[in-house]
Design a protein around this motif. Structure first.
Motif, mmCIF file in Angstrom:
data_model
loop_
_atom_site.group_PDB
_atom_site.id
_atom_site.type_symbol
_atom_site.label_atom_id
_atom_site.label_comp_id
_atom_site.label_asym_id
_atom_site.label_seq_id
_atom_site.Cartn_x
_atom_site.Cartn_y
_atom_site.Cartn_z
ATOM 1 N N PHE A 29 0.880 -1.355 0.105
ATOM 2 C CA PHE A 29 -0.025 -0.129 0.147
ATOM 3 C C PHE A 29 0.860 1.220 0.009
ATOM 4 C CE2 PHE A 29 -2.648 3.068 1.945
ATOM 5 C CZ PHE A 29 -3.530 3.187 1.244
ATOM 6 N N GLU A 119 9.649 -0.017 11.879
ATOM 7 C CA GLU A 119 8.368 -0.131 12.676
ATOM 8 C C GLU A 119 8.406 -1.474 12.978
ATOM 9 O OE1 GLU A 119 6.369 2.134 13.608
ATOM 10 O OE2 GLU A 119 4.676 1.066 14.098
ATOM 11 N N LEU B 602 -4.672 -2.408 7.874
ATOM 12 C CA LEU B 602 -3.237 -2.111 7.543
ATOM 13 C C LEU B 602 -2.487 -1.299 8.636
ATOM 14 C CD1 LEU B 602 -3.541 -0.895 3.906
ATOM 15 C CD2 LEU B 602 -2.313 -3.052 4.623
ATOM 16 N N ASN B 605 -1.540 -1.683 13.498
ATOM 17 C CA ASN B 605 -0.295 -2.091 14.457
ATOM 18 C C ASN B 605 0.651 -1.198 14.260
ATOM 19 O OD1 ASN B 605 -1.701 -4.605 15.267
ATOM 20 N ND2 ASN B 605 -1.062 -5.632 13.395
ATOM 21 N N VAL B 606 0.249 -0.178 13.396
ATOM 22 C CA VAL B 606 1.360 0.962 13.300
ATOM 23 C C VAL B 606 1.289 2.029 14.118
ATOM 24 C CG1 VAL B 606 2.201 2.526 11.657
ATOM 25 C CG2 VAL B 606 1.366 0.347 10.679
ATOM 26 N N SER B 607 2.628 2.464 14.726
ATOM 27 C CA SER B 607 2.476 3.205 16.060
ATOM 28 C C SER B 607 2.331 4.825 15.294
ATOM 29 C CB SER B 607 4.000 3.171 16.679
ATOM 30 O OG SER B 607 5.128 3.389 15.761
ATOM 31 N N SER B 610 5.425 6.769 13.707
ATOM 32 C CA SER B 610 6.095 6.184 12.535
ATOM 33 C C SER B 610 6.009 6.995 11.387
ATOM 34 C CB SER B 610 5.822 4.758 12.286
ATOM 35 O OG SER B 610 4.497 4.810 11.492
ATOM 36 N N GLY B 611 4.712 7.777 11.249
ATOM 37 C CA GLY B 611 4.866 8.689 10.254
ATOM 38 C C GLY B 611 4.396 8.041 8.848
ATOM 39 N N LEU B 612 4.232 6.698 9.033
ATOM 40 C CA LEU B 612 3.564 5.839 7.727
ATOM 41 C C LEU B 612 2.304 6.384 7.527
ATOM 42 C CD1 LEU B 612 5.092 2.314 8.385
ATOM 43 C CD2 LEU B 612 5.622 3.900 6.315
ATOM 44 N N SER B 615 1.546 9.717 5.631
ATOM 45 C CA SER B 615 1.743 10.140 3.994
ATOM 46 C C SER B 615 0.828 9.102 3.145
ATOM 47 C CB SER B 615 3.167 9.854 3.883
ATOM 48 O OG SER B 615 3.511 8.799 4.386
ATOM 49 N N TYR B 616 0.500 7.996 3.561
ATOM 50 C CA TYR B 616 -0.362 7.282 2.593
ATOM 51 C C TYR B 616 -1.795 7.018 2.971
ATOM 52 C CZ TYR B 616 3.855 6.567 0.277
ATOM 53 O OH TYR B 616 4.968 6.927 -0.437
ATOM 54 N N SER B 617 -2.120 6.914 4.132
ATOM 55 C CA SER B 617 -3.577 6.583 4.297
ATOM 56 C C SER B 617 -4.588 7.724 4.079
ATOM 57 C CB SER B 617 -3.696 6.152 5.916
ATOM 58 O OG SER B 617 -4.981 6.512 6.289
#
Lengths: 152, 839
Positions: A29, A119, B602, B605-607, B610-612, B615-617
């Protein structure tokens, strides 16, 4: 192709062999799906690397600069990851990649790839394992080559 | 005058009730003769009552007139006072601004003088009117009976002595309050200017505590004030109630004794009731006088520094030509701190030459340049240009003959055009044409301005001084500005801003037409060149655009108001109706739900750090729990407590944001694509054509809500091709240049709004805009400090271009680098405020 099929493809990439599905889905994704037509350049030797390429379909020629011009040294095809060295450590691209035919590629940016590794340590371990295997093979190849050189 | 007129009226008003009771009701010997007419008892009563009514009308009419008059007078004085204060601020010498801040000055000019203005209106009318009223009423009471009169005034000495005593304390407290509020305003203003610093340093807690402390101080003072105020009120009320007690006692006794008529007693009581008003007002007038004079002093002392410039310097419109050499004759200056001093400097810069003033920060370099620009005045010695002492010249000469661009530039809130031409806007030059109606309005405006000693300059006039810039009209001025923008290499930035800006096609038909032509040739090129066709997906009514959002695909139109974002679209009435009719509301909610589910899966479980996710969701970290709830409810299929309307539009909004080629979530099936294309036709028929809230994508129409760039391309760069955006930008640039559209687009960029103090521009862009502003002035002397002082190739070319542009003029250039200084005709080296070398 949807996320599901991309995950299928990712699972075949040796680097991500032991990683569970939800993380592969996340990787898929946050990656960008791009198409390349035959002859298009994915990256050029010497430039700064900002992403890694995961080849979903098609293949690419690996070229290196030589005094006689660019020379093909290898070909990478489906289910392989290329360009990951440049995004793990700050070295320029070590080779040029040119699409040998029409390609489907997942590109994951350096920032995101590093974030993902931070992560999920198990992905880091997988990457480390693969890189170690590669190092081992290279060392063996080198030793073989030396033996070959001194043997004749 | 009018005030005096009211006195007899009031007296008769008091007298009449007595006449009515004593003469008309209780009297005999009818008929009465009034002005030669005979009246029986009843008609006489009616006559007296009507007269009473008439007098009431007259008296209130006079009061109304007086109130309006004094209100107007107060407002005029207030306007004049405010303007006077503002002008004084402009007259401050520059170093004074190191001591005062805008946060303090603003409330002084805006809210603090408000009372003063209100007071000025009262100051003339109130003592005359209410004082006179008091005397008339008291006189009336005394004439009825001196004893009652004494009773009426019995409480005055006490009120007149005790209450001012209490009041004094209140005034002192209000003064303290005013100062405290000023500090609060200053702190808030400072926090706003430095908000980035606050976040960057996590200093929010410190600032909060600081403000909280100040607010507590304010609370304490106010609490004290109203405690005392209510005590005063209590005393006042008590005294006022005490007097009727005397009336009933003394008056009742007199009536019983037969020394006073009932009518007279009634009239006295009525008069006393009226009396309370003027007396109270007079008392409060006294309080106000004390209060306002304190406030006035608190304000005015801040606007009266000893070294303020003359008004003349600001308002004069003389036009002295500054020809000749720039000469410093034993000049000293002190900015009040170390490193801001200039000591005993003498130098001569010949007219028409270029000189570098060299020295590190704190060497006095900037001070020398500011002295040469006339921005600060020497404490001893003289700065001369030709035979003119700069200190004796006015702004109108200094500001036109000298261009100064310092290290700290200021860009005004407004458009780029405003900022570029700012240096040419000295005085209104050509008054605008006005129709009869507007002329009348304008006349009134001028009249008011004259009455209040405000300037009568017309903001709507043409202010740009074409002659000074060496051009004849707006078009030439734009060209000249563009030329200079190219010199300082800002043209590309403005071009990009122009591409990003919106154009109102009704303002410039021809330009919109040209853009449509480029759109056509671009479409042609994309159709013919296989290399390009892979990079763009153009808007096509019959096919799905995978690089565009689902909303754009479904509506195939954009809201006419560019302020409406995709998040707000599901809330629009016509959209709701359309979605319900086509059944798309259900579908979109399902898509939204699926997206939300995937996102949750998705990113569960992402903290957060993390910055993930960011930018994408589609969803940010804060929204996750909210969608978790929505998905849980939706999944359970329960009727109650089901999804609210707000939840539904959130899901719809999520679906709208889906860009199929980017978010490969597998929700876009081929059937769905076809349905979307079907529905878009319906939307066109039912919503776009019937209303004007949406503008449809149409290859032959300029779309005002889209940027110029989007109008040129009329499609989307494909998100699944690497660098498609950049590559297609290059193509657009070439076509734009081929068709000569680059300049119009740059001019469109002139209309770009730079944000508060230019916050939407980078520091480099702000400097360059200030530089062009200075150069456009075409001044005889140009002074640049700390501009393009790098050793890079870029700065080098800029410097030589600047010397080229300014070749005929006197050019002073401040730099800390001796190597750069070598490029100039002569150099003056400064060190710690002294000149160490010339050459």
């Amino acid at each position: 192709m949807t996320l599901e099929t991309e995950v299928e493809a990712l699972r075949k990439v040796p680097l991500f062999h032991g990683i569970d599905e939800t993380k592969l889905r996340l990787l898929a994704f946050i990656s960008e799906r791009t198409e390349y037509t035959s002859g298009e350049r994915l990256c050029s030797q010497g430039e700064e690397g900002d992403c890694a390429f995961i080849i979903l379909a098609g293949s690419a020629d690996v070229l290196v600069d030589t005094p006689e011009g660019e020379k093909q040294v290898a070909q990478v095809s489906e289910n392989s990851i290329v360009g990951e060295i440049a995004i793990l450590c700050d070295v320029p691209r070590t080779a040029t990649l040119v699409a040998a035919n029409d390609m489907d590629v997942l590109t994951v940016s350096k920032d995101d790839f590093l974030k993902l590794l931070k992560e999920f340590p198990d992905i880091s371990l997988e990457v480390m394992r693969t890189l170690a295997l590669r190092l081992e093979r290279t060392t063996r190849d080198l030793a073989d080559a030396r033996r070959g050189a001194s043997g004749d | 005058m009018v005030t005096v007129l009211t006195y007899p009226v009031v007296y008769f008003l008091l007298e009449l009730p007595k006449l009515i009771v004593n003469d008309a009701v209780q009297g005999d010997n009818f008929p009465r003769n009034v002005f030669g007419f005979d009246f029986d008892q009843i008609p006489y009563l009616v006559l007296l009552c009507c007269t009473f009514l008439g007098l009431v009308v007259v008296s209130n009419g006079l009061k109304f007139y007086l109130n309006v008059y004094k209100g107007r007078l107060g407002e005029r004085m207030l306007r004049r006072l405010r303007f006077e204060l503002f002008q004084r601020v402009l007259r401050f010498r520059l170093p004074h601004f190191r001591k005062v801040s805008s946060g303090e000055i603003i409330p002084m000019i805006t809210s603090e003088v408000e009372d003063v203005g209100g007071y000025i209106g009262e100051a003339f009318a109130l003592p005359a009117y209410q004082g006179g009223m008091l005397i008339v009423q008291l006189g009336f009471i005394f004439m009825q009976d001196p004893l009652l009169g004494l009773a009426a005034v019995s409480s005055y000495p006490i009120q007149g002595y005790v209450i001012p005593m209490l009041q004094k304390k209140v005034i002192l407290l209000s003064r303290k309050r005013v100062k405290n509020v000023r500090v609060i305003a200053d702190k808030v203003g400072e926090s706003i200017t430095g908000v980035a610093e606050i976040h960057a340093n996590d200093a929010a807690a410190w600032h909060s505590a600081d403000i909280s402390d100040r607010l507590y101080e304010n609370f304490k003072i106010r609490y004290e004030i109203f405690n005392r105020k209510f005590l005063i009120k209590f005393l006042n009320n008590f005294m006022n109630q005490l007097t009727p007690f005397f009336f009933y006692l003394i008056g009742g006794y007199l009536v019983i004794q037969g020394n006073l008529s009932i009518g007279a007693l009634l009239a006295v009581i009525a008069a006393y009731k009226d009396l309370a008003g003027p007396w109270k007002l007079l008392l409060s007038f006294y309080q106000m006088t004390a209060d306002v004079s304190v406030k006035y002093q608190t304000v005015v002392e801040n606007f009266d520094p000893p070294d303020i410039h003359d008004t003349e310097r600001l308002t004069a419109d003389d036009d002295v030509k500054l020809d000749g050499d720039v000469k410093f004759e034993r000049v000293s200056f002190s900015g009040g701190a170390a490193g801001q001093e200039v000591m005993d400097i003498s130098l001569t810069v010949p007219a028409g030459s270029s000189s570098a003033i060299v020295g590190p920060d704190g060497s006095g370099r900037s001070e020398v340049l500011q002295l040469a620009a006339g921005l600060v005045s020497a404490s001893s010695g003289k700065v001369l240009i030709g035979d003119h002492d700069l200190d004796k010249l006015t702004d109108s000469t200094l500001g036109r003959e000298i261009a100064y661009v310092g290290g700290a530039v200021h860009v005004w809130t407004g458009t780029i055009r405003d900022n570029l031409y700012y240096g040419l806007r000295h005085r209104p030059l050509v008054p605008p044409e006005r129709s009869a109606e507007e002329k009348k309005k304008y006349k009134r405006r001028v009249n008011e301005a004259n009455q209040t000693k405000n300037p009568v300059y017309d903001l709507a006039a043409e202010w740009n001084d074409f002659a000074a810039a060496g051009v004849n009209n707006d078009a030439e001025l734009d060209e000249k500005a563009l030329e200079l923008l190219e010199t300082v290499r800002l043209d590309n930035d403005i071009y990009r801003l122009g591409l990003q800006s919106r154009l109102d096609p009704s303002m410039n038909d021809a330009f919109a037409e040209k853009i449509l032509n480029v759109r056509k040739s671009l479409a042609g090129r994309i159709a013919n060149e296989p290399k390009l066709s892979g990079l763009v997906e153009l808007w096509n009514r019959d096919s799905f655009n995978a690089s565009a959002s689902l909303a754009e695909n479904l509506f195939f139109a954009v809201p006419s108001d560019p302020e409406i974002t995709m998040d707000q679209v599901p809330e629009l009435e016509e959209v709701k109706k359309f979605l319900a009719e086509t059944g798309f509301d259900q579908k979109l909610q399902q898509i939204g739900q699926k997206i939300a589910e995937t996102m949750l899966e998705l990113f569960a479980n992402v903290s957060g750090d993390s910055g993930l996710l960011g930018s994408y969701s589609f969803i940010n970290q804060d929204e996750l729990p909210e969608f978790e709830r929505i998905v849980r409810i939706a999944k359970s299929g329960q009727q109650r407590p089901g999804l609210t309307d707000a939840d539904r539009s959130r899901l719809t909004g999520l679906a709208f944001k889906l860009v199929p080629a980017r978010h490969r979530l597998g929700v876009m099936t081929d059937d769905l694509r076809d349905e979307v294309i079907e529905a878009r036709k319906k939307f066109l028929e039912s919503v776009v054509k019937s209303g004007d809230s949406f503008v449809a994508f149409d290859p032959d129409v300029y779309l005002p809500p889209l940027t110029i760039e989007d109008n040129l391309l009329f499609g989307r760069a494909r998100v699944d091709r690497r660098d498609a955006r950049r590559r297609i930008d290059n193509v657009i640039r070439t076509i734009v240049e081929e068709t000569g559209l680059r300049h119009p687009i740059i001019y469109a960029g002139f209309g770009y709004h730079v944000g508060v103090s230019g916050s939407r521009l980078s520091a480099g862009q702000r400097r360059r805009i200030a530089l062009v502003r200075g150069l456009l002035k075409n001044a005889k002397i140009t002074i640049l400090d700390d501009i393009a002082t790098g050793l890079t190739e870029d700065d080098k070319t800029l410097r030589s271009a600047l010397r080229e542009v300014l070749s005929e003029k006197t050019f002073l250039y401040g730099t800390s680098n001796a190597e750069i200084a070598a490029e100039f005709d002569q150099r003056f080296v400064l060190d710690q405020g002294r000149m160490t070398d010339t050459g």
